[in-house]
Write a protein that holds these residues in place. Structure first.
Motif, PDB file in Angstrom:
ATOM      1  N   GLU A 129     -10.863   7.672  15.681  1.00  0.00           N
ATOM      2  CA  GLU A 129     -11.703   8.430  14.759  1.00  0.00           C
ATOM      3  C   GLU A 129     -11.094   9.807  14.531  1.00  0.00           C
ATOM      4  N   ALA A 130     -10.615  10.416  15.610  1.00  0.00           N
ATOM      5  CA  ALA A 130      -9.952  11.715  15.479  1.00  0.00           C
ATOM      6  C   ALA A 130      -8.700  11.601  14.618  1.00  0.00           C
ATOM      7  N   LYS A 131      -7.932  10.543  14.820  1.00  0.00           N
ATOM      8  CA  LYS A 131      -6.731  10.334  14.011  1.00  0.00           C
ATOM      9  C   LYS A 131      -7.097  10.120  12.537  1.00  0.00           C
TER      10      LYS A 131
ATOM     11  N   LYS B   1     -23.736  14.300  20.508  1.00  0.00           N
ATOM     12  CA  LYS B   1     -23.737  13.957  19.098  1.00  0.00           C
ATOM     13  C   LYS B   1     -22.971  12.647  18.926  1.00  0.00           C
ATOM     14  N   VAL B   2     -23.329  11.884  17.896  1.00  0.00           N
ATOM     15  CA  VAL B   2     -22.568  10.675  17.587  1.00  0.00           C
ATOM     16  C   VAL B   2     -21.119  11.071  17.311  1.00  0.00           C
ATOM     17  N   TYR B   3     -20.195  10.352  17.888  1.00  0.00           N
ATOM     18  CA  TYR B   3     -18.783  10.743  17.852  1.00  0.00           C
ATOM     19  C   TYR B   3     -18.224  10.918  16.446  1.00  0.00           C
ATOM     20  N   THR B   4     -18.791  10.226  15.449  1.00  0.00           N
ATOM     21  CA  THR B   4     -18.306  10.367  14.069  1.00  0.00           C
ATOM     22  C   THR B   4     -18.859  11.611  13.385  1.00  0.00           C
ATOM     23  N   HIS B   5     -19.789  12.311  14.028  1.00  0.00           N
ATOM     24  CA  HIS B   5     -20.409  13.497  13.436  1.00  0.00           C
ATOM     25  C   HIS B   5     -19.767  14.786  13.944  1.00  0.00           C
ATOM     26  N   VAL B   6     -18.625  14.650  14.594  1.00  0.00           N
ATOM     27  CA  VAL B   6     -17.920  15.792  15.181  1.00  0.00           C
ATOM     28  C   VAL B   6     -16.534  15.885  14.553  1.00  0.00           C
ATOM     29  N   SER B   7     -16.059  17.109  14.348  1.00  0.00           N
ATOM     30  CA  SER B   7     -14.721  17.306  13.788  1.00  0.00           C
ATOM     31  C   SER B   7     -13.693  17.490  14.900  1.00  0.00           C
ATOM     32  N   TYR B   8     -12.604  16.738  14.797  1.00  0.00           N
ATOM     33  CA  TYR B   8     -11.512  16.812  15.770  1.00  0.00           C
ATOM     34  C   TYR B   8     -10.235  17.363  15.119  1.00  0.00           C
TER      35      TYR B   8
ATOM     36  N   ASN C 136     -10.534  22.571  22.142  1.00  0.00           N
ATOM     37  CA  ASN C 136     -11.928  22.140  22.193  1.00  0.00           C
ATOM     38  C   ASN C 136     -12.076  20.944  23.129  1.00  0.00           C
ATOM     39  N   ILE C 137     -13.204  20.899  23.821  1.00  0.00           N
ATOM     40  CA  ILE C 137     -13.446  19.863  24.824  1.00  0.00           C
ATOM     41  C   ILE C 137     -14.580  18.954  24.356  1.00  0.00           C
TER      42      ILE C 137
END
Length: 269
Positions: A262-264, A205-212, A195-196
């Protein structure tokens, strides 16, 4: 010891070649070699499986015993050259140093050779970074987060620039790094089902509202121009870090670190 050669003249041909290697990106690319300086960088280069060709050391700063311990396991053995204090100060890049400088062979960093440690890799991509300090900071962030890889798209700066080596504190040697143009990197990501997530101001989208939590590439551009349209058009999702001040951007390495950790955090839940 592998050699007892000593150089005390600044006019020595080898020393002149070292100075060109230190100062000229063209020479580094031509020879496929670069300089590294200091014990930490030397040890990290060995950990990263770099081949060491020649070691210069100042006898009053670095003992023969230390040299012997450092190179004991190396094969083939590098050439060892002791140099006078005057010569060492001339070839050294830093004002404060530890008495050891080495010529090492650069790696190719082909995208096709990039291997991931994990099934769901987390990688950082930087498009057209130019400032060595920013590149070094991005590599330090990648090391701190133990990312699977760093990919540099459309590189504008020699990866073995002394400023990058210094600002990365040697992390340039231990990170998995690949390079390529934007088009081929996007193709590589899609081929590997990664995913990119592009840092951008629009359609985000706000970066905290996305799943990594699945395979993810976090893509950052320069502070001046951001990412090219090709990245934005191929993004799984554009992301944004909300700003509460008067400006709409941060240093690229700071922005990357915020999203990476945040992803970690998400992946640790």
């Amino acid at each position: 010891m592998n050699s007892t050669k000593h150089i005390s003249s600044l006019q020595n041909a080898l020393i002149k070649n070292v100075l060109v290697l230190k100062d000229k990106s063209r020479e580094r690319k031509k020879t496929g070699s670069f300089l590294l300086e200091g014990i930490r960088e030397f040890e990290l280069a060995l950990k990263g499986n770099y081949s060491i060709e020649t070691i210069f050391y100042a006898e009053d700063l670095f003992s023969e015993t230390k040299i012997e311990a450092l190179i004991a396991s190396l094969s083939p053995q590098p050439e060892l050259i002791s140099v006078s204090k005057e010569v060492y100060q001339k070839i050294a890049y830093r004002e404060t140093t530890e008495g050891i400088i080495a010529i090492a062979k650069a790696k190719v960093h082909q995208l096709s050779e990039l291997k991931f440690k994990n099934k769901n890799p987390l990688i950082l991509i930087a498009e057209a970074p130019e400032k060595p300090g920013n590149i070094g900071a991005l590599l330090r962030t990648a090391d701190a987060a133990n990312l699977d890889a760093v990919i540099i798209a459309n590189p504008k700066t020699d990866l073995y620039n002394p400023n990058i080596i210094r600002s990365s504190v040697g992390c340039v040697f231990t990170n998995a790094i690949a390079m390529g143009n934007t088009t081929e990197i996007i193709a590589f990501l899609k081929q590997n089902n990664i995913n990119i997530f592009c840092a951008a101001l629009t359609a985000s989208k706000v970066y905290t509202h996305v799943s990594y939590k699945t395979s993810a590439a976090i893509v950052v551009g320069t502070e001046a121009t951001g990412l090219s349209n090709e990245w934005l058009e191929n993004a799984t999702q554009n992301i944004i870090i909300p700003m509460e001040g008067e400006i709409d951007s941060m240093n690229v390495s700071v922005s990357a670190a915020i999203v990476i950790f945040e992803a970690k955090r998400q992946r640790s839940l």
